[in-house]
Write a protein that holds these residues in place. Structure first.
Motif, PDB file in Angstrom:
ATOM      1  N   TYR A   1       3.242  12.144  -1.011  1.00  0.00           N
ATOM      2  CA  TYR A   1       3.261  13.603  -0.517  1.00  0.00           C
ATOM      3  C   TYR A   1       2.589  13.643   0.856  1.00  0.00           C
ATOM      4  O   TYR A   1       3.214  14.244   1.876  1.00  0.00           O
ATOM      5  N   TRP A   2       1.699  12.835   1.172  1.00  0.00           N
ATOM      6  CA  TRP A   2       0.754  13.028   2.464  1.00  0.00           C
ATOM      7  C   TRP A   2       1.518  12.293   3.499  1.00  0.00           C
ATOM      8  O   TRP A   2       1.209  12.789   4.896  1.00  0.00           O
ATOM      9  N   THR A   3       1.734  11.216   3.316  1.00  0.00           N
ATOM     10  CA  THR A   3       2.841  10.629   4.286  1.00  0.00           C
ATOM     11  C   THR A   3       3.956  11.458   4.883  1.00  0.00           C
ATOM     12  O   THR A   3       4.217  11.739   5.924  1.00  0.00           O
ATOM     13  N   ALA A   4       4.680  12.061   3.976  1.00  0.00           N
ATOM     14  CA  ALA A   4       5.810  12.964   4.007  1.00  0.00           C
ATOM     15  C   ALA A   4       5.359  14.165   4.650  1.00  0.00           C
ATOM     16  O   ALA A   4       5.899  14.584   5.614  1.00  0.00           O
ATOM     17  N   GLN A   5       4.111  14.660   4.286  1.00  0.00           N
ATOM     18  CA  GLN A   5       3.656  15.803   4.897  1.00  0.00           C
ATOM     19  C   GLN A   5       3.233  15.568   6.560  1.00  0.00           C
ATOM     20  O   GLN A   5       3.690  16.410   7.269  1.00  0.00           O
ATOM     21  N   ALA A   6       2.710  14.450   6.705  1.00  0.00           N
ATOM     22  CA  ALA A   6       2.183  14.204   8.053  1.00  0.00           C
ATOM     23  C   ALA A   6       3.402  14.176   8.894  1.00  0.00           C
ATOM     24  O   ALA A   6       3.646  14.565  10.134  1.00  0.00           O
TER      25      ALA A   6
ATOM     26  N   THR B   1       0.950  -1.240  -0.043  1.00  0.00           N
ATOM     27  CA  THR B   1       0.014  -0.068  -0.002  1.00  0.00           C
ATOM     28  C   THR B   1       0.934   1.139  -0.006  1.00  0.00           C
ATOM     29  O   THR B   1       0.668   2.393  -0.609  1.00  0.00           O
ATOM     30  N   LEU B   2       2.052   1.305   0.741  1.00  0.00           N
ATOM     31  CA  LEU B   2       2.698   2.422   0.859  1.00  0.00           C
ATOM     32  C   LEU B   2       3.447   2.512  -0.396  1.00  0.00           C
ATOM     33  O   LEU B   2       3.617   3.790  -0.909  1.00  0.00           O
ATOM     34  N   ASN B   3       3.981   1.598  -0.992  1.00  0.00           N
ATOM     35  CA  ASN B   3       4.698   1.758  -2.219  1.00  0.00           C
ATOM     36  C   ASN B   3       3.807   2.113  -3.428  1.00  0.00           C
ATOM     37  O   ASN B   3       4.301   2.659  -4.333  1.00  0.00           O
TER      38      ASN B   3
ATOM     39  N   GLN C   1      -1.216   6.717   7.597  1.00  0.00           N
ATOM     40  CA  GLN C   1      -2.769   6.788   7.945  1.00  0.00           C
ATOM     41  C   GLN C   1      -3.225   8.390   8.447  1.00  0.00           C
ATOM     42  O   GLN C   1      -4.024   8.979   7.956  1.00  0.00           O
ATOM     43  N   ARG C   2      -2.067   9.109   9.131  1.00  0.00           N
ATOM     44  CA  ARG C   2      -2.382  10.404   9.466  1.00  0.00           C
ATOM     45  C   ARG C   2      -2.267  11.307   8.189  1.00  0.00           C
ATOM     46  O   ARG C   2      -3.167  12.010   8.112  1.00  0.00           O
ATOM     47  N   GLY C   3      -1.423  10.691   7.174  1.00  0.00           N
ATOM     48  CA  GLY C   3      -1.483  11.617   5.995  1.00  0.00           C
ATOM     49  C   GLY C   3      -2.666  11.521   5.214  1.00  0.00           C
ATOM     50  O   GLY C   3      -3.304  12.637   4.619  1.00  0.00           O
ATOM     51  N   LEU C   4      -3.549  10.252   5.369  1.00  0.00           N
ATOM     52  CA  LEU C   4      -4.792  10.241   4.785  1.00  0.00           C
ATOM     53  C   LEU C   4      -5.977  10.923   5.540  1.00  0.00           C
ATOM     54  O   LEU C   4      -6.634  11.893   4.770  1.00  0.00           O
TER      55      LEU C   4
END
Length: 86
Positions: free
Chosen positions: A24-29, A17-19, A69-72
């Motif tokens: 963007y959103w994972t890095a942003q979180a 899923t991560l790959n 998950q936080r990025g979502l």
């Protein structure tokens, strides 16, 4: 009969899923909500090519999944805010 996935199976699904997900959103979180270490790791994740992203995901799988998950949540909040502005 439904079988509960093993820890290894869950980690495999999470890594897939991560790959597949935009980074963007994972890095942003990571940059907004993480400790100084994860803030820098988020910047590195955002700048990394695919091979190095995989290394980051495989080295810190639990943390990356948490920040994914936080990025979502961040993404949903921004999309909801953008919809309300129109």
């Amino acid at each position: 009969m439904n079988e509960t996935p093993t820890t290894d199976q869950l980690q495999t699904i999470q890594l897939q899923t991560l790959n597949a997900a935009p980074v963007y959103w994972t890095a942003q979180a990571m940059q907004e909500q993480g400790s100084r270490f994860f803030q820098h790791l988020g910047a590195a994740l955002f700048a990394a090519d695919l091979a190095n992203r995989r290394i980051i995901y495989m080295t810190w799988p639990e943390a990356c999944w948490d920040f994914y998950q936080r990025g979502l949540i961040l993404q949903a909040a921004q999309e909801t805010g953008a919809e309300q502005e129109h």
